[in-house]
Design a protein around this motif. Structure first.
Motif, mmCIF file in Angstrom:
data_model
loop_
_atom_site.group_PDB
_atom_site.id
_atom_site.type_symbol
_atom_site.label_atom_id
_atom_site.label_comp_id
_atom_site.label_asym_id
_atom_site.label_seq_id
_atom_site.Cartn_x
_atom_site.Cartn_y
_atom_site.Cartn_z
ATOM 1 N N ARG A 27 1.214 -1.098 -0.255
ATOM 2 C CA ARG A 27 0.195 0.310 0.398
ATOM 3 C C ARG A 27 0.407 0.984 -0.326
ATOM 4 N NH1 ARG A 27 -3.207 3.261 3.228
ATOM 5 N NH2 ARG A 27 -5.200 4.139 2.342
ATOM 6 N N TRP A 39 -2.752 5.078 -8.488
ATOM 7 C CA TRP A 39 -3.955 5.061 -7.394
ATOM 8 C C TRP A 39 -4.602 3.835 -8.244
ATOM 9 C CZ3 TRP A 39 -3.630 3.862 -2.688
ATOM 10 C CH2 TRP A 39 -4.873 3.647 -2.272
ATOM 11 N N GLU B 705 -10.301 -0.604 0.258
ATOM 12 C CA GLU B 705 -9.743 0.811 -0.837
ATOM 13 C C GLU B 705 -10.108 1.182 -1.549
ATOM 14 O OE1 GLU B 705 -7.295 2.113 1.107
ATOM 15 O OE2 GLU B 705 -5.968 1.224 1.044
ATOM 16 N N ASP B 706 -10.962 0.270 -2.295
ATOM 17 C CA ASP B 706 -11.869 1.374 -3.670
ATOM 18 C C ASP B 706 -12.921 2.390 -3.275
ATOM 19 O OD1 ASP B 706 -13.763 -0.400 -3.029
ATOM 20 O OD2 ASP B 706 -13.704 -1.632 -4.778
ATOM 21 N N PHE B 708 -15.480 2.083 -1.676
ATOM 22 C CA PHE B 708 -16.901 1.502 -1.630
ATOM 23 C C PHE B 708 -17.144 1.045 0.431
ATOM 24 C CE2 PHE B 708 -16.393 1.439 -6.222
ATOM 25 C CZ PHE B 708 -17.434 2.495 -6.592
ATOM 26 N N TYR B 742 -4.503 -6.192 6.959
ATOM 27 C CA TYR B 742 -3.747 -4.879 7.284
ATOM 28 C C TYR B 742 -3.306 -4.774 8.103
ATOM 29 C CZ TYR B 742 -6.024 -2.409 3.571
ATOM 30 O OH TYR B 742 -7.026 -2.072 2.228
ATOM 31 N N GLU B 746 0.436 -4.676 6.196
ATOM 32 C CA GLU B 746 0.996 -3.404 5.919
ATOM 33 C C GLU B 746 1.074 -2.893 7.803
ATOM 34 O OE1 GLU B 746 0.980 -1.990 3.231
ATOM 35 O OE2 GLU B 746 0.130 -3.641 2.049
ATOM 36 N N LYS B 886 -5.463 12.217 7.480
ATOM 37 C CA LYS B 886 -4.798 12.286 5.799
ATOM 38 C C LYS B 886 -5.001 10.869 5.297
ATOM 39 C CE LYS B 886 0.124 12.774 5.471
ATOM 40 N NZ LYS B 886 0.508 11.936 4.549
ATOM 41 N N ASP B 887 -5.461 9.866 6.250
ATOM 42 C CA ASP B 887 -6.044 8.768 5.321
ATOM 43 C C ASP B 887 -6.303 8.184 6.432
ATOM 44 O OD1 ASP B 887 -4.939 6.797 3.232
ATOM 45 O OD2 ASP B 887 -2.891 6.011 3.923
ATOM 46 N N PHE B 888 -7.377 7.011 5.189
ATOM 47 C CA PHE B 888 -7.515 5.798 6.069
ATOM 48 C C PHE B 888 -7.351 4.989 4.955
ATOM 49 C CE2 PHE B 888 -11.363 8.453 6.204
ATOM 50 C CZ PHE B 888 -11.633 8.456 4.741
ATOM 51 N N VAL B 889 -8.514 3.997 4.760
ATOM 52 C CA VAL B 889 -8.567 3.097 4.240
ATOM 53 C C VAL B 889 -9.803 3.336 2.854
ATOM 54 C CG1 VAL B 889 -9.505 0.007 3.060
ATOM 55 C CG2 VAL B 889 -7.933 0.947 5.102
ATOM 56 N N GLY B 890 -10.064 3.359 1.981
ATOM 57 C CA GLY B 890 -10.795 3.769 0.221
ATOM 58 C C GLY B 890 -10.492 5.749 1.055
ATOM 59 N N ARG B 892 -8.091 7.385 -0.285
ATOM 60 C CA ARG B 892 -7.512 8.439 -1.433
ATOM 61 C C ARG B 892 -8.618 7.698 -2.965
ATOM 62 N NH1 ARG B 892 -7.200 9.797 -5.851
ATOM 63 N NH2 ARG B 892 -5.069 9.997 -6.720
ATOM 64 N N SER B 893 -9.132 7.065 -2.565
ATOM 65 C CA SER B 893 -10.421 6.588 -3.973
ATOM 66 C C SER B 893 -11.385 7.496 -3.812
ATOM 67 C CB SER B 893 -10.908 4.913 -3.714
ATOM 68 O OG SER B 893 -9.866 3.919 -4.315
ATOM 69 N N ALA B 895 -11.241 10.584 -3.338
ATOM 70 C CA ALA B 895 -11.655 11.660 -4.775
ATOM 71 C C ALA B 895 -11.592 11.648 -5.529
ATOM 72 C CB ALA B 895 -9.842 11.822 -3.891
ATOM 73 N N ARG B 896 -11.084 10.575 -6.376
ATOM 74 C CA ARG B 896 -11.547 9.788 -7.992
ATOM 75 C C ARG B 896 -12.107 10.860 -8.204
ATOM 76 N NH1 ARG B 896 -10.830 4.343 -8.790
ATOM 77 N NH2 ARG B 896 -9.724 4.987 -11.373
ATOM 78 N N PRO B 897 -12.039 11.581 -9.718
ATOM 79 C CA PRO B 897 -13.488 12.067 -10.016
ATOM 80 C C PRO B 897 -14.594 11.449 -10.269
ATOM 81 C CG PRO B 897 -11.587 12.344 -11.501
ATOM 82 C CD PRO B 897 -11.876 10.993 -10.174
#
Lengths: 107, 998
Positions: A27, A39, B705-706, B708, B742, B746, B886-890, B892-893, B895-897
Motif C-alpha cells: 500500500r 492509484w 480500499e476502492d 465503497f 492490514y 501493511e 490524512k489517510d484511511f482505507v478508501g 484516496r479512492s 478523491a477520484r472524479p
C-alpha cells in the motif's frame, strides 16, 4: 486440492487456507500523493501471470497468519512459501517459467 | 442353460441368484455381473440408443460400456439410473430395467427417429430449432428431452448413507491388473504405505479372464491368488476393491469412490452404500490398463455385435457364451486369441475378416491351424437383424474400396480394432499426451505431478513386459517416496505377444459412407458420416467437431469412440492424427453419485447452523426464523391468527409506544486492543477515533480500499487502548479478515490485537420510551439516567448479577439500550428483562420489525442500501468521514472524479402517491413511464415496508442525482402499471430525533 506448506504450521490441505491475491503489492505510504492513474494501478492492476506467480495465502483455519506463496499457475506446483516481509526465494527449478508458458496452451 | 458353460470361470455355481430385468425373471450365479447373467440367459437386447432409439446390446465387459445402461433398484429411494450393466454385480433379488424406450424394449415408438435419421444429421438441433426463439423453452427442449435421453431420476429421497474419508499413503496404485499388482508388490516390499484400488469386485484385471498364460511357473489365476495373499498379509498395504479412482486433483490428491454395499442388495447393514476416499499420495502409479476399440463399419451397433476381448471375458470369467456362431472383424492379433478361446468354449468361428493385408505371426498361424477361415484385406460392409444380428456382409478390399460382399449367417459379430490406453487420469493430472504413430495411440508423455504410468495405460500390452514395467514403476515410486527399495524381481512368463497392430478411424466399406451408417459414438448416436459432415462444414479442431457432433460427450466421455473420431477427422482432412489434437479428459472417469460427493452433508448437516443463546426461548415463543448467513434469526413472533403483516404491525406499534425486546446477538463483534488501537481504528474506519472518550460510542463506517462501503457498526471505546467494535451480522468474518490483512501485512508495526468476540456476547436490544424503566431495577453499579448515560454511551457493570457492557444506542429511533452479557447468560437475562417489562407490555420483535423501524428513520443496512458500488456520500453518510484525517482505507479512492459526480445514485425516500401501495424491493425507478421498453432506468428501490407508525407505505431508493430530485415525482413501473412516487428525504419518522431520549 493444493497441499500448501504454511511457514508456521507445515503442509496442510488447501481447505484450511483462504486466498489473498497477488503478493508484493505494498500500500503506498502516502496515497494522497499519487495521481489517479497511479492509484488505479495500485488498486486494480494485477499481473495475471502465466507461470510463476507470487501470491498471498492466509492459514485462516490454522494459525490465521498471512504468508506468501510462489505458485506456477499452469501446473499449480508450489515452488516456495515464505513469511510476510521476506524476499521471495529464487525459483529452485531451472527453466520453470519457460516450460510452463509452453505447456500452457492446451489447458 | 444353453449359453452357460457347465464348468469354469469365477462364478459360484453353488450360489444361484434370481433377478428381474424389465419385469421378467432370470437366474444367474454369485460372481456374475448383470451383463454376464443376461448373456448367459441369451438376452442381448438391453437398451435403446440415445437419439435414433436403435436396439442396442451389451458391447463390452467393463467401464467402457456405451449401450447397456440400466436403472437398478426396486425401491424408488434406492433406484439408480444409468448404471452400466457390465459393472453391476448380481445379487439375489436384483431388479433392473432398460431405459429410453416406450412402450417396451422390443417395440419402441420413437424408433421412427431411425427412419428419419437422414433428417437428423450432426448439428440438427442447432439448425432446426432456431425459430421462434420462444418455442425453445416451452416446446422444443421438453420434446427433445423426452425423446432423447438417459434414465429417469428417482423421485424419492435417497434412503442410503454415504460417507467420506481422507486417506494418506506413500504410493497409490490405481488399477490392479498385472502391471498394478506388480507395482503394488514392489512398493509393498519396499516398506512404504501402499493403497491399491481397482474398480472391479475382484483384483486382477485381465488375469481374471486368462486361461493360458503362466507367471513364475504358475497358472495366472494361481499367481494372482498368491499375490493378493501376499499384499493382504502386509500391514503396510490397503486393498480397495470396488473402488474407482474417478478424479485427479492438484498435488496428488485423488478422488476414489468405493462401492461398499451395492453388491449386497438392499440388505440391512450399518455400512454406508458408498465411501468417498480423498487420498493424498506422495507418489502415484497409474496402472489403468487399456480399452478395446470398436471397428467402424455400417450397421456396427446391433445387439450381438460385441468387442472380441469382452466376449472372451464372458466365456472365460463368467462361463457365459455370447452366441453360438461368430464372425470376427479385426485389425489386430487380440481378436485371434479371443476367437481361439471362444472356439474351444464351443462357439463356431465362421470367419475372421482382417483389415490387414498380410496378418501373420503365431496367433494367425494358430487360428489357421484350428481350421478358422482367416481373410486378409477384408472388411464387414453391412449387417442384418432387427433386434439381434442375423447375417453379416463381408467383402475384400482392393484399391481402397470394398468389393462384392459375401453374406454369412451368425448370431455374434466380434470386433477389435486395437487397444486404446486409458490415459484419463494422466490427462486429468495435466500430463501431456504424445501420439505414438506406431501404436496408433496417445501415450503419457511428460509428467506434471509425482506419478508414473505402467503397463497397458502406457501402451505396454504384453503380460511379461507389463509385469516388468509395473514392478519397475512400483520400485521407482517407493524410492521417490523414501522407501527402502526392495530387490529386483524377474518375472518368468509364458504368454504369447499380441503384437502392436491396430486401426484407427473407419476402414473402407461398400456403398459409400453417405448412405450407410457406421457408429463411432454408440452412446450419443454419432456416426462416421456425422463427423465427416462436420469437417465438410468447416469444423477442423477436434474440440469443435466434438461439440458440434456430440461425439465423446456422453457419460462415457468417449472411452470407445474418441480415437476413432480422431481417426476419421484425420482421414477426412488428410492430416496426421497428432495434428488433429485430442480433447481434454475431465473428472469423473465414470459417473459418480451425488451421494458420494454429498457424504454426510445432508438435511441438518447440510450447512452449519449458528444459534444464539436466546434461540430456544424464541422457538418456544413461536418465532418464525429466517436465515441470515449461517445464523437462524427470529423473523417475527406471530400470535395465533396473525400473519407476518399483522405481527410486524403489532411489534412495531408496541416498540414505538412502550417497549420492545430484540435479540441482536448475531451482530459481529471484534475486540480491538493495544497501545495503537486508536491509530488502527483511525486507519480502518472513515471516522476519527482519537478524541472519542472512553465510555462513548460512535457509529463507524468502513470502506474497502476502492472507496465503497464495506461495513458499518457501532463502536464503543471501553478504555484508551480497547475498542468494542460491532459489525453487521453477515460481515463479521470479512471485516475481521480485512483488519487482520492490514494489520499483518501493511502495519505490522502497530501494537494491536484483534479478537473475534461475536460468540462471547449475547446482545439484547431493549427499545422504546419505557426501555429505561424496564432496565433500571435490573442493573447494578450503573446509573442509566439520561444525565449519567446519554445517547451513544457505554457503561460496564452488572445486570441481574451478570457482568455487562451496557450500550445506550438505538437502531429504532426510540430511547434504546443494547445489553451485552456473556453468551451463556443470554437467555437468563433476556427472561429477567421480559419479566421486568411485563407491566409495560414488553414485546419481543424480530428482524422484520427491526427493518421497518430503522427504515422509518432512514438508517441504512449494508448490503440492502449498499451493493459494493456505494460511497458514504451516496447514502448520506458524508458526516461520518473524518475530514482532518490524512489517510484511511478508501480515502484516496473517494478523491477520484467519478466518486463526486452529481449524477451518482443517491439515497432518497419514496412515498407512493397512493399510500396503500407497498413497492417491491428491487423495482426499477424511471422518470418517464410512457417511454417505450426498455425504459431509462435511473434507480431502484432498496427497502420498502408498510409503516405502522405512519399508517402508510414507505420506501428507500438509490436514484441518480436523487437529492436534487427531492420534491419531484418519479415512477416505478410494475406489471400492473406504473406507480407514481414522490421523492422525499430518506427519513420518515421523528426527523428531529427527539424520541432518542425517550
Amino acid at each position: 486440492m493444493l497441499l500448501i506448506k504454511c511457514p508456521f504450521c507445515g503442509p496442510r490441505p488447501e481447505l484450511e487456507f483462504s486466498y489473498g491475491g497477488q503478493a508484493h503489492i505494498a500500500r503506498p505510504k502516502d496515497p494522497a500523493s499519487l495521481d489517479d492513474e497511479a492509484w488505479a494501478e495500485y488498486l486494480y492492476i494485477r499481473s495475471n501471470s502465466k507461470g510463476l506467480h507470487a501470491e498471498r495465502w492466509r492459514h485462516i483455519h490454522g494459525c490465521a497468519r498471512f504468508f506468501n506463496v510462489q505458485r506456477n499457475t499452469v501446473s499449480d506446483a508450489i515452488v516456495s512459501t515464505y513469511k510476510i516481509g521476506e524476499e521471495p526465494p529464487k525459483p529452485v527449478e531451472p527453466g520453470l517459467e519457460e516450460r510452463s508458458s509452453r505447456s500452457g496452451a492446451a489447458l | 442353460m444353453r449359453y452357460r458353460l457347465p464348468a469354469g470361470g469365477r462364478i459360484d455355481r453353488d450360489k444361484p441368484m434370481s433377478f428381474h430385468f424389465d419385469g421378467k425373471k432370470y437366474s444367474g450365479f454369485a460372481g456374475d455381473t448383470l451383463a454376464s447373467a443376461l448373456i448367459a440367459n441369451g438376452v442381448h437386447l438391453v437398451g435403446r440408443s440415445f437419439k435414433y432409439h436403435r436396439p442396442r446390446g451389451i458391447m463390452s465387459a467393463g467401464a467402457d460400456e456405451p449401450n447397456a445402461l440400466v436403472g437398478v433398484g426396486n425401491e424408488e429411494s434406492r433406484y439408480t439410473p444409468n448404471l452400466r450393466a457390465t459393472q453391476v454385480e448380481l445379487y439375489d433379488g436384483l431388479v433392473a430395467e432398460s431405459q429410453n424406450r416406450w412402450p417396451s424394449l422390443s417395440l419402441d415408438f420413437s424408433g421412427a427417429n431411425d427412419l428419419f435419421s437422414r433428417f437428423l444429421p450432426a448439428g440438427f438441433y442447432y439448425k432446426t430449432f432456431m425459430w421462434p426463439a420462444s418455442a425453445w423453452k416451452k416446446l422444443y427442449e421438453p420434446m427433445i428431452r423426452r425423446a432423447a435421453g438417459l434414465g429417469r431420476a428417482p423421485d424419492a429421497a435417497d434412503a442410503d448413507r454415504y460417507t467420506q474419508v481422507y486417506g494418506h499413503c506413500d504410493v497409490l496404485v490405481v488399477g490392479a491388473g498385472p502391471a498394478g499388482l506388480a507395482a503394488a508388490l514392489a512398493a509393498a516390499r519396499s516398506g512404504v504405505r501402499v493403497f491399491v484400488c481397482d474398480e472391479q469386485d475382484q483384483m486382477g484385471g485381465s488375469l481374471l479372464s486368462e486361461r493360458e498364460a503362466t507367471i513364475d511357473g504358475q497358472a495366472a489365476a494361481d499367481w494372482l491368488e498368491q499375490t493378493i495373499q501376499e499384499l493382504k498379509s502386509r500391514t503396510n498395504v490397503v486393498l480397495l476393491p470396488r473402488t474407482t479412482a474417478f478424479g485427479w486433483y492438484p498435488h496428488n490428491f485423488l478422488g476414489l469412490c468405493e462401492r461398499v454395499t451395492d453388491h449386497l442388495g438392499p440388505a440391512i447393514t450399518k455400512q454406508p452404500r458408498e465411501r468417498m476416499w480423498q487420498v493424498r499420495a506422495r507418489e502415484v502409479v497409474l496402472a489403468t490398463g487399456a480399452i478395446e476399440r470398436p471397428m467402424v463399419f455400417p450397421g456396427n451397433d446391433r445387439p450381438g455385435i460385441m468387442m472380441a476381448e469382452a466376449a472372451r471375458t464372458y466365456a472365460n470369467r463368467y462361463g457365459a457364451l455370447p452366441g453360438t456362431r461368430a464372425v470376427v472383424f479385426t485389425a489386430c492379433d487380440g481378436a485371434y486369441r479371443a476367437a481361439l478361446e471362444l472356439k474351444s468354449a464351443g462357439i463356431e468361428i465362421t470367419a475372421i475378416a482382417d483389415v490387414r493385408s498380410n496378418p501373420n505371426g503365431r496367433w494367425i498361424e494358430r487360428a489357421r491351424a484350428a481350421g478358422i477361415d482367416v481373410r486378409p484385406s477384408t472388411v464387414v460392409t453391412g449387417t442384418y437383424g432387427r433386434l439381434h444380428i442375423s447375417h453379416v456382409d463381408v467383402a475384400r478390399i482392393s484399391g481402397g474400396s470394398a468389393g462384392h460382399p459375401e453374406t454369412f449367417a451368425c448370431d455374434l459379430l466380434l470386433m477389435l480394432a486395437g487397444f486404446t490406453p486409458s490415459v484419463h487420469l494422466f490427462s486429468q493430472s495435466r500430463g501431456k499426451l504424445v501420439y505414438d504413430e506406431d501404436l496408433k495411440a496417445y501415450l503419457p508423455g511428460e509428467s506434471v505431478e509425482r506419478e508414473r504410468s505402467v503397463g497397458g495405460c502406457r501402451g505396454v500390452f504384453d503380460l511379461s513386459t507389463s509385469l516388468a514395467d509395473g514392478f519397475a514403476g512400483g520400485l521407482s515410486a517407493a524410492k521417490a517416496a523414501g522407501g527402502t527399495v526392495a530387490a529386483e524381481h524377474k518375472f518368468s512368463v509364458f504368454a504369447q505377444s499380441l503384437g502392436r497392430d491396430g486401426f484407427v478411424g473407419a476402414p473402407p466399406s461398400g456403398g459409400g459412407s453417405r448412405r450407410t451408417r457406421a457408429w463411432v459414438d454408440f452412446q450419443n448416436d454419432v456416426t462416421a458420416k456425422d463427423i465427416e459432415l462436420a469437417t465438410r462444414e468447416g469444423f477442423r479442431s477436434i474440440e469443435h467437431v466434438k461439440r458440434y457432433t456430440t461425439t465423446g460427450m456422453a457419460t462415457d466421455q468417449g472411452k470407445t469412440s474418441n480415437m476413432n473420431a480422431l481417426g476419421i477427422v484425420s482421414q477426412t482432412l488428410a492430416l496426421p492424427v497428432s495434428k488433429v489434437g485430442l480433447t481434454t479428459f475431465r473428472p469423473p472417469y465414470t459417473p459418480t453419485t451425488f451421494g458420494a460427493f454429498a457424504g454426510q452433508s445432508r438435511g441438518e448437516l447440510f450447512d452449519p447452523v449458528r444459534k444464539t443463546s436466546i434461540h430456544e426461548w424464541a422457538r418456544e415463543n413461536g418465532a418464525v426464523f429466517e436465515d441470515v448467513s449461517l445464523w437462524k434469526r427470529a423473523h417475527y413472533f406471530p400470535r395465533p391468527g396473525e400473519d407476518i403483516h399483522a405481527a410486524v404491525r403489532r411489534e412495531c406499534k408496541a416498540t414505538r409506544e412502550s417497549v420492545g425486546i430484540f435479540d441482536a446477538s448475531t451482530l459481529g463483534k471484534i475486540e480491538v486492543v493495544g497501545k495503537d488501537a486508536a491509530e488502527f481504528m483511525n486507519r480502518m474506519y472513515t471516522n476519527a477515533w482519537t478524541k472519542l472518550e472512553p465510555g462513548r460510542l460512535r457509529y463507524g463506517v468502513m470502506l474497502r480500499e476502492d472507496g465503497f462501503i464495506m461495513d458499518d457498526g457501532v463502536v464503543g471505546r471501553m478504555s484508551p487502548d480497547r475498542f468494542h467494535v460491532t459489525t453487521t451480522t453477515g460481515g463479521a468474518t470479512r471485516v475481521l479478515a480485512l483488519m487482520e490483512d492490514y494489520l499483518q501485512t501493511e502495519w505490522s508495526d502497530l501494537d494491536v490485537w484483534l479478537t473475534s468476540t461475536t460468540e462471547q456476547w449475547a446482545v439484547i436490544a431493549v427499545q422504546g420510551p419505557n426501555a429505561r424503566k424496564v432496565l433500571e431495577p435490573l442493573v447494578q453499579g450503573i446509573d442509566i439516567s439520561q444525565q449519567a448515560m446519554p445517547h451513544m454511551s457505554v457503561q460496564e457493570g452488572r445486570i441481574c448479577g451478570v457482568p455487562t457492557r451496557l450500550f445506550r444506542v438505538s437502531f429504532t429511533g426510540e430511547l434504546g439500550f443494547e445489553v451485552n452479557v456473556p453468551m451463556g447468560y443470554g437467555r437468563g437475562v433476556w427472561e429477567a428483562i421480559c419479566a421486568a417489562g411485563r407491566e409495560f407490555g414488553i414485546t419481543p420483535y424480530g428482524t422484520e420489525t427491526m427493518h421497518v423501524l430503522r427504515a422509518e428513520k432512514g438508517y441504512i443496512i449494508v448490503g440492502q442500501e449498499t451493493d459494493g458500488t456505494v460511497t458514504p456520500d451516496d447514502v448520506g453518510l458524508a458526516w461520518a468521514i473524518g475530514k482532518t484525517k490524512k489517510d484511511f482505507v478508501g480515502k484516496r479512492s473517494l478523491a477520484r472524479p467519478a466518486m463526486s459526480r452529481s449524477d451518482r445514485k443517491q439515497l432518497v425516500g419514496l412515498l407512493t402517491v397512493d399510500p396503500k401501495i407497498v413497492l417491491e424491493e428491487g423495482a426499477q425507478v424511471v422518470a418517464d413511464p410512457s417511454e417505450p421498453v426498455p425504459m431509462t432506468m435511473i434507480g431502484h428501490v432498496t427497502s420498502s415496508y408498510w409503516s405502522a407508525a405512519l399508517d402508510r407505505s414507505i420506501a428507500l431508493a438509490l436514484v441518480q442525482g436523487g437529492r436534487a430530485r427531492i420534491g419531484s415525482r418519479l415512477s416505478v413501473p410494475m406489471p400492473s402499471g406504473p406507480v407514481t412516487v414522490e421523492v422525499v428525504q430518506p427519513i420518515f419518522y421523528d426527523p428531529e430525533g427527539k424520541r432518542l431520549d425517550g
